[in-house]
Design a protein around this motif. Structure first.
Motif, mmCIF file in Angstrom:
data_model
loop_
_atom_site.group_PDB
_atom_site.id
_atom_site.type_symbol
_atom_site.label_atom_id
_atom_site.label_comp_id
_atom_site.label_asym_id
_atom_site.label_seq_id
_atom_site.Cartn_x
_atom_site.Cartn_y
_atom_site.Cartn_z
ATOM 1 N N GLU A 18 -5.006 -28.107 29.849
ATOM 2 C CA GLU A 18 -6.179 -28.205 29.958
ATOM 3 C C GLU A 18 -6.848 -29.078 28.742
ATOM 4 O O GLU A 18 -8.131 -29.807 28.948
ATOM 5 N N ILE A 19 -6.180 -29.151 27.732
ATOM 6 C CA ILE A 19 -6.493 -29.898 26.532
ATOM 7 C C ILE A 19 -6.094 -31.634 26.783
ATOM 8 O O ILE A 19 -6.909 -32.636 26.567
ATOM 9 N N CYS A 20 -4.834 -31.583 27.376
ATOM 10 C CA CYS A 20 -4.546 -33.165 27.486
ATOM 11 C C CYS A 20 -4.873 -33.539 28.979
ATOM 12 O O CYS A 20 -4.977 -34.910 28.984
ATOM 13 N N ALA A 72 -2.844 -23.753 28.772
ATOM 14 C CA ALA A 72 -3.860 -24.362 28.073
ATOM 15 C C ALA A 72 -3.860 -25.457 27.394
ATOM 16 O O ALA A 72 -4.725 -26.179 27.305
ATOM 17 N N GLN A 73 -2.558 -26.140 27.212
ATOM 18 C CA GLN A 73 -2.462 -27.398 26.659
ATOM 19 C C GLN A 73 -2.514 -28.154 27.668
ATOM 20 O O GLN A 73 -3.151 -29.486 27.361
ATOM 21 N N PRO A 123 0.897 -33.557 23.387
ATOM 22 C CA PRO A 123 0.973 -33.113 22.125
ATOM 23 C C PRO A 123 1.879 -33.636 21.320
ATOM 24 O O PRO A 123 2.984 -34.170 21.855
ATOM 25 N N LYS A 179 -1.909 -35.974 18.734
ATOM 26 C CA LYS A 179 -2.029 -35.882 20.103
ATOM 27 C C LYS A 179 -2.078 -37.371 20.702
ATOM 28 O O LYS A 179 -3.121 -38.187 20.003
#
Length: 158
Positions: free
Chosen positions: A128-130, A125-126, A92, A88
């Motif tokens: 929230e990560i990035c 969901a991605q 991603p 990442k």
């Protein structure tokens, strides 16, 4: 002077409070836009995504010329946020993306990411990560197709 001060203070408070509007508004109910988004999200196809691409025909082998062109496009518009590995960066990494996503999903997301960000649970969901929403890079269809071919090259298609 105290009377002037009190008069100005009273006037300022009167103006600041102003007229109350929508006192009967029910904020627990979704607005028309929110209700539409919820309906649209329920009809969202996670295999295809949201956009004009229903089917993308890929060759059995890699189109090397197209992949090279896709790499050039990616270097200008994509690699500041995405690496060609699993790592990442801001977004991603691209390694394995053509194995996880259909070609039409990739094309739809590359050319018009906003509706998919709003509807796709995996993209949310991605996000929230990035923590960074993918901007629309204004890719033309041919550019997106070339980038897809470059992604296929990254994933080992010969």
């Amino acid at each position: 002077m105290n009377k002037s001060f009190l008069l100005m203070l009273s006037l300022a408070m009167f103006i600041a409070c102003g007229k109350k509007e929508n006192s009967d508004a029910d904020f627990s109910k979704p607005t028309t836009d929110e209700a539409t988004t919820q309906t649209d999200a329920s009809s969202y196809d996670p295999k295809r995504g949201e956009g004009k691409f229903d089917k993308v025909d890929l060759g059995a082998t890699l189109d090397q010329t197209m992949a090279t062109e896709g790499q050039k496009v990616a270097e200008v518009k994509c690699t500041s946020c995405h690496k060609p590995t699993e790592e990442k960066l801001v977004g991603p990494g691209w390694k394995g993306v053509t194995e996880r996503r259909t070609p039409q999903w990739i094309m739809n997301f590359a050319t018009n990411p906003d509706p998919m960000i709003d509807k796709d649970p995996e993209v949310q969901a991605q996000l929230e990560i990035c923590l960074v929403r993918m901007p629309n890079q204004g890719l033309k269809d041919e550019e997106a197709r070339s980038v897809l071919e470059y992604m296929r090259k990254i994933d080992g298609v010969k």
